[in-house]
Design a protein around this motif. Structure first.
Motif, PDB file in Angstrom:
ATOM      1  N   GLU A 175      76.879  35.850  34.056  1.00  0.00           N
ATOM      2  CA  GLU A 175      76.428  35.182  35.268  1.00  0.00           C
ATOM      3  C   GLU A 175      75.063  34.555  35.024  1.00  0.00           C
ATOM      4  OE1 GLU A 175      75.634  36.198  40.004  1.00  0.00           O
ATOM      5  OE2 GLU A 175      76.331  37.756  38.627  1.00  0.00           O
ATOM      6  N   ARG A 176      74.990  33.260  35.262  1.00  0.00           N
ATOM      7  CA  ARG A 176      73.736  32.539  35.191  1.00  0.00           C
ATOM      8  C   ARG A 176      73.545  31.832  36.531  1.00  0.00           C
ATOM      9  NH1 ARG A 176      73.396  35.312  31.433  1.00  0.00           N
ATOM     10  NH2 ARG A 176      72.598  34.863  29.336  1.00  0.00           N
ATOM     11  N   VAL A 235      79.654  31.187  35.691  1.00  0.00           N
ATOM     12  CA  VAL A 235      80.183  32.541  35.820  1.00  0.00           C
ATOM     13  C   VAL A 235      81.402  32.664  34.918  1.00  0.00           C
ATOM     14  CG1 VAL A 235      81.231  34.228  37.364  1.00  0.00           C
ATOM     15  CG2 VAL A 235      79.354  32.804  38.187  1.00  0.00           C
ATOM     16  N   VAL A 236      81.470  33.754  34.159  1.00  0.00           N
ATOM     17  CA  VAL A 236      82.614  34.031  33.286  1.00  0.00           C
ATOM     18  C   VAL A 236      83.092  35.452  33.555  1.00  0.00           C
ATOM     19  CG1 VAL A 236      83.451  34.218  30.918  1.00  0.00           C
ATOM     20  CG2 VAL A 236      81.723  32.490  31.488  1.00  0.00           C
ATOM     21  N   ASP A 237      84.382  35.602  33.822  1.00  0.00           N
ATOM     22  CA  ASP A 237      85.019  36.913  33.953  1.00  0.00           C
ATOM     23  C   ASP A 237      86.156  36.995  32.941  1.00  0.00           C
ATOM     24  OD1 ASP A 237      83.646  38.226  36.132  1.00  0.00           O
ATOM     25  OD2 ASP A 237      84.529  36.738  37.453  1.00  0.00           O
ATOM     26  N   TYR A 243      77.289  41.241  30.649  1.00  0.00           N
ATOM     27  CA  TYR A 243      77.606  42.665  30.792  1.00  0.00           C
ATOM     28  C   TYR A 243      79.012  42.961  30.285  1.00  0.00           C
ATOM     29  CZ  TYR A 243      77.839  47.316  32.888  1.00  0.00           C
ATOM     30  OH  TYR A 243      77.954  48.673  33.080  1.00  0.00           O
ATOM     31  N   PRO A 244      79.163  43.382  29.034  1.00  0.00           N
ATOM     32  CA  PRO A 244      80.464  43.839  28.541  1.00  0.00           C
ATOM     33  C   PRO A 244      80.657  45.334  28.830  1.00  0.00           C
ATOM     34  CG  PRO A 244      78.931  43.624  26.721  1.00  0.00           C
ATOM     35  CD  PRO A 244      78.175  43.267  27.963  1.00  0.00           C
ATOM     36  N   VAL A 290      86.507  30.927  34.333  1.00  0.00           N
ATOM     37  CA  VAL A 290      85.206  30.330  34.048  1.00  0.00           C
ATOM     38  C   VAL A 290      84.917  29.311  35.139  1.00  0.00           C
ATOM     39  CG1 VAL A 290      83.827  29.036  32.387  1.00  0.00           C
ATOM     40  CG2 VAL A 290      85.608  30.590  31.578  1.00  0.00           C
ATOM     41  N   ALA A 291      83.687  29.326  35.647  1.00  0.00           N
ATOM     42  CA  ALA A 291      83.265  28.337  36.631  1.00  0.00           C
ATOM     43  C   ALA A 291      81.881  27.840  36.270  1.00  0.00           C
ATOM     44  CB  ALA A 291      83.255  28.934  38.038  1.00  0.00           C
TER      45      ALA A 291
END
Length: 464
Positions: A152-153, A130-132, A161-162, A117-118
């Motif tokens: 993503e924002r 951003v989350v991956d 997007y899952p 997470v950032a």
């Protein structure tokens, strides 16, 4: 961008790279408490300083999840949507300096499971985030369940997007692994289906190879929903009627041996043709043609015991053509991004390193409005960064980085044309489990006397 500014950025990066290289001989004589030369060489061989996997995934996702673009699926800004009036001259520096840097992307590419997470403040009301997340679950025998999620924002994307899928290892007794996945969308017709084949092997010279080929059916259920299930066109804001199945393919090839590694990423979509109508609102219909293609290559080498260099180049293009009988509605747009770059890491000891990078980017666009002449837009930029990094196997981490950006954004986005310098300070902690947390702040060197603070950021990551 002036030649003077560009040369200044190149000189700064070259000087810092030279300093990091000159540090090697003096540090080579340090005591063996830091590890034997052989072990350090092996570590340098296996530690990636950069990867193009994150870049290729981002381009691929802009094709699969066109609903997640900032201005939406049918925006006149195109598929990549690289320019936004809300961006300011330091926006690119904020993306590069506050979110995941190349070393973190390289580490993220390795573990099969993990999350990161950032978040970064870019203005008073906005926070980039951003989350991956990815997880593999063993089901039975050679079958695994796979789940992925990307959030993503930013000022180019508003994406959630899952994706879920199934993997079959050693399919039918061969060395091939097969995967089938589906992108989950709230709008049913936008769901995409991917089929992939992958394998890994070694040759006689002890080189390791990995190859993966993916085929994606875009908007895979569009026809079935509106034709087979009988969903009425006026139930949706926009109705899509494809002339042929929209398809895309992607290939990834990786090779590694003692002292070097290489990556090749390539992909392209079939030129799609879709008739778009608006039964519910009565807006003028149009026919849209779309295509995306990309190519990237990276080569990493360890010329000296403590020095690792990576050189890379990327190219991505998106073509959009809109035809309509309505006056002023049609246009053609070609977006292109070309990048050439180099990155270096010099290890001072197992915990400390000096990292430098230099990158040249071009973002041209060619747009032809309805019944008008083609207009070409040129956008050029030079980015350089040098950082002193502490990243031990476990313990306190830190980063002190200088970043330089010189950009000429042309007539399309003149507010992005500027030369900016920034100091980035970070501190965090890495646990032996692999979990790491990092917090930091950015400092505006061009306006340090009046408003030095340029925003804060936070990153969390874990891999297993």
């Amino acid at each position: 961008m002036t030649l003077k500014h560009a040369i200044g950025g190149v000189k700064a990066a070259a000087l810092l790279a030279g300093v990091s290289l000159l540090a090697v001989p003096s540090l080579h004589a340090q005591s063996g408490a830091e590890g034997s030369p052989a072990s350090l060489a092996d570590e340098a061989d296996s530690a990636a300083v950069a990867t193009l996997a994150a870049w290729a995934d981002q381009v691929w996702l802009s094709l699969l999840d066109r609903d997640g673009a900032y201005y939406g699926r049918l925006a006149e800004e195109g598929i990549f949507q690289r320019f936004n009036p809300e961006m300011h001259a330091e926006y690119e520096l904020e993306i590069r300096g506050s979110l995941f840097h190349p070393g973190e992307d390289a580490r993220w590419a390795k573990p099969p499971n993990g999350f990161r997470v950032a978040g970064a403040s870019i203005s008073h009301p906005h926070i980039l985030n951003v989350v991956d997340w990815r997880q593999e679950i063993h089901v039975s025998g050679p079958v695994d369940l796979m789940a992925r999620y990307r959030r993503e924002r930013s000022l180019t994307a508003r994406r959630d997007y899952p994706r879920v899928g199934v993997r079959w290892r050693d399919m039918l007794g061969t060395q091939w692994t097969a995967q089938v996945g589906i992108g989950v969308h709230f709008f049913k017709p936008s769901a995409d289906v991917e089929v992939a084949l992958a394998r890994s092997w070694r040759d006689r010279e002890d080189r390791s190879w990995t190859m993966e080929v993916r085929l994606a059916a875009l908007d895979a259920f569009n026809e079935a929903i509106f034709q087979g299930l009988g969903v009425r066109a006026d139930d949706v804001d926009a109705h899509y009627d494809y002339a042929g199945a929209p398809l895309a393919a992607r290939t990834t090839l990786r090779a590694a041996a003692s002292g070097w590694r290489a990556e090749l990423h390539a992909g392209s979509s079939r030129r799609s043709e879709v008739q778009v109508t608006f039964p519910a609102t009565g807006l003028a219909p149009f026919t849209q043609f779309e295509r995306v293609a990309f190519l990237g290559a990276l080569f990493q080498v360890t010329p000296l015991e403590r020095v690792t260099l990576a050189m890379y180049g990327t190219w991505a293009r998106a073509d959009t053509e809109r035809r309509s009988a309505a006056s002023g509605l049609g246009f053609t747009l070609r977006e292109q991004t070309v990048t050439l770059g180099a990155r270096a890491r010099t290890r001072l000891n197992p915990a400390w390193a000096v990292e430098t990078e230099l990158e040249r980017v071009r973002r041209p666009e060619w747009r032809t409005p309805a019944a008008g002449a083609q207009r070409e837009h040129r956008d050029r930029g030079v980015f350089a960064r040098a950082a002193l990094v502490r990243y031990p196997e476990a313990g306190w981490t830190s980063r002190l980085a200088y970043a330089f950006l010189d950009r000429d954004a042309g007539f399309l986005a003149p507010w992005l044309t500027a030369q900016n310098q920034r100091l980035i300070t970070e501190a965090g902690y890495r646990f032996r489990s692999g979990f790491a947390v990092t917090a930091g702040g950015s400092w505006d060197l061009d306006n340090f006397g009046r408003a030095p603070f340029d925003g804060g950021h936070l990153r969390l990551s874990a891999g297993w």
